[in-house]
Design a protein around this motif. Structure first.
Motif, PDB file in Angstrom:
ATOM      1  N   GLY A 162       0.854  -1.320  -0.024  1.00  0.00           N
ATOM      2  CA  GLY A 162      -0.136  -0.081   0.048  1.00  0.00           C
ATOM      3  C   GLY A 162       0.686   1.097   0.058  1.00  0.00           C
ATOM      4  N   ARG A 163      -0.025   2.269   0.454  1.00  0.00           N
ATOM      5  CA  ARG A 163       0.800   3.675   0.435  1.00  0.00           C
ATOM      6  C   ARG A 163       1.251   4.006   1.764  1.00  0.00           C
ATOM      7  NH1 ARG A 163      -4.258   4.614  -2.488  1.00  0.00           N
ATOM      8  NH2 ARG A 163      -5.033   5.269  -0.430  1.00  0.00           N
TER       9      ARG A 163
ATOM     10  N   LEU B  64       1.958   3.821   9.488  1.00  0.00           N
ATOM     11  CA  LEU B  64       0.681   3.495   9.110  1.00  0.00           C
ATOM     12  C   LEU B  64       0.443   3.559   7.400  1.00  0.00           C
ATOM     13  CD1 LEU B  64      -2.138   3.575  10.243  1.00  0.00           C
ATOM     14  CD2 LEU B  64      -2.241   5.805   9.817  1.00  0.00           C
ATOM     15  N   ARG B  65       0.107   2.460   6.927  1.00  0.00           N
ATOM     16  CA  ARG B  65      -0.391   2.269   5.656  1.00  0.00           C
ATOM     17  C   ARG B  65      -1.644   2.311   5.130  1.00  0.00           C
ATOM     18  NH1 ARG B  65       4.762   1.986   3.908  1.00  0.00           N
ATOM     19  NH2 ARG B  65       4.088   1.032   2.149  1.00  0.00           N
ATOM     20  N   GLU B  66      -1.925   2.565   3.909  1.00  0.00           N
ATOM     21  CA  GLU B  66      -3.231   2.647   3.422  1.00  0.00           C
ATOM     22  C   GLU B  66      -3.342   1.838   2.030  1.00  0.00           C
ATOM     23  OE1 GLU B  66      -3.881   6.664   2.281  1.00  0.00           O
ATOM     24  OE2 GLU B  66      -4.265   7.360   4.372  1.00  0.00           O
TER      25      GLU B  66
ATOM     26  N   ASP C 230      -6.242   0.801  -1.101  1.00  0.00           N
ATOM     27  CA  ASP C 230      -7.578   0.912  -1.794  1.00  0.00           C
ATOM     28  C   ASP C 230      -8.628  -0.451  -1.489  1.00  0.00           C
ATOM     29  OD1 ASP C 230      -6.999   3.492  -2.330  1.00  0.00           O
ATOM     30  OD2 ASP C 230      -6.590   3.028  -4.262  1.00  0.00           O
TER      31      ASP C 230
ATOM     32  N   PHE D 177     -10.910   3.201   1.243  1.00  0.00           N
ATOM     33  CA  PHE D 177      -9.521   2.719   1.638  1.00  0.00           C
ATOM     34  C   PHE D 177      -9.613   2.304   3.259  1.00  0.00           C
ATOM     35  CE2 PHE D 177      -8.992   7.196   2.036  1.00  0.00           C
ATOM     36  CZ  PHE D 177      -8.475   7.137   3.302  1.00  0.00           C
TER      37      PHE D 177
ATOM     38  N   SER E  42      -6.722   2.143   6.296  1.00  0.00           N
ATOM     39  CA  SER E  42      -5.631   2.318   7.231  1.00  0.00           C
ATOM     40  C   SER E  42      -5.284   1.164   7.944  1.00  0.00           C
ATOM     41  CB  SER E  42      -5.447   3.487   7.934  1.00  0.00           C
ATOM     42  OG  SER E  42      -6.048   4.590   6.825  1.00  0.00           O
TER      43      SER E  42
ATOM     44  N   LEU F  15      -1.819  -0.822  10.263  1.00  0.00           N
ATOM     45  CA  LEU F  15      -0.437  -0.793  11.078  1.00  0.00           C
ATOM     46  C   LEU F  15      -0.025  -2.291  10.954  1.00  0.00           C
ATOM     47  CD1 LEU F  15       1.602   1.085  12.037  1.00  0.00           C
ATOM     48  CD2 LEU F  15       0.518   0.771  14.493  1.00  0.00           C
TER      49      LEU F  15
ATOM     50  N   CYS G  22      -6.836   0.191  11.390  1.00  0.00           N
ATOM     51  CA  CYS G  22      -7.025   1.165  12.318  1.00  0.00           C
ATOM     52  C   CYS G  22      -8.114   2.368  11.869  1.00  0.00           C
ATOM     53  CB  CYS G  22      -5.681   2.089  12.332  1.00  0.00           C
ATOM     54  SG  CYS G  22      -4.409   1.284  12.684  1.00  0.00           S
ATOM     55  N   ASN G  23      -8.526   2.225  10.648  1.00  0.00           N
ATOM     56  CA  ASN G  23      -9.453   3.222  10.162  1.00  0.00           C
ATOM     57  C   ASN G  23      -9.986   2.458   8.662  1.00  0.00           C
ATOM     58  OD1 ASN G  23     -11.166   5.366  10.407  1.00  0.00           O
ATOM     59  ND2 ASN G  23      -9.719   6.627   8.726  1.00  0.00           N
TER      60      ASN G  23
ATOM     61  N   THR H  93     -12.209   4.040   5.357  1.00  0.00           N
ATOM     62  CA  THR H  93     -12.920   5.302   4.888  1.00  0.00           C
ATOM     63  C   THR H  93     -13.552   4.805   3.868  1.00  0.00           C
ATOM     64  OG1 THR H  93     -11.017   6.795   5.493  1.00  0.00           O
ATOM     65  CG2 THR H  93     -12.764   7.352   3.773  1.00  0.00           C
TER      66      THR H  93
END
Length: 86
Positions: free
Chosen positions: A45-46, A54-56, A58, A65, A67, A69, A80-81, A83
């Motif tokens: 990921g990003r 922390l990575r993101e 899609d 996406f 998020s 860890l 962690c999240n 969206t």
């Protein structure tokens, strides 16, 4: 195959509250696959230019996406999240 696991951080209720069931299923599927990568999940990921932190990633064709860890010391991927643009 690795011994890594995945979990929500801080909790499943906090992160998935209000998300459609299909989105939650996709997040959990991806988290399982990230855990299967083991230590290599710190590179997925990003951001693309570094490892760790922390990575993101899609989900569902860019409609949202996650998020996450990846913590090698714990052998765990923490979601962690989420969206969701739905």
């Amino acid at each position: 195959m690795t011994d890594w696991a995945w979990d929500y951080n801080p909790s499943a209720e906090y992160i998935t509250d209000g998300l459609p069931p299909g989105v939650v299923a996709e997040v959990e599927r991806l988290a399982t696959e990230l855990a299967a990568l083991g230590h290599d999940s710190v590179k997925v990921g990003r951001p693309f230019d570094r490892e760790g932190g922390l990575r993101e990633f899609d989900i569902l064709g860019g409609r949202g996406f996650i998020s996450f860890l990846a913590v090698p010391r714990h052998e765990c991927v923490y979601v962690c999240n989420v969206t969701w643009y739905g």
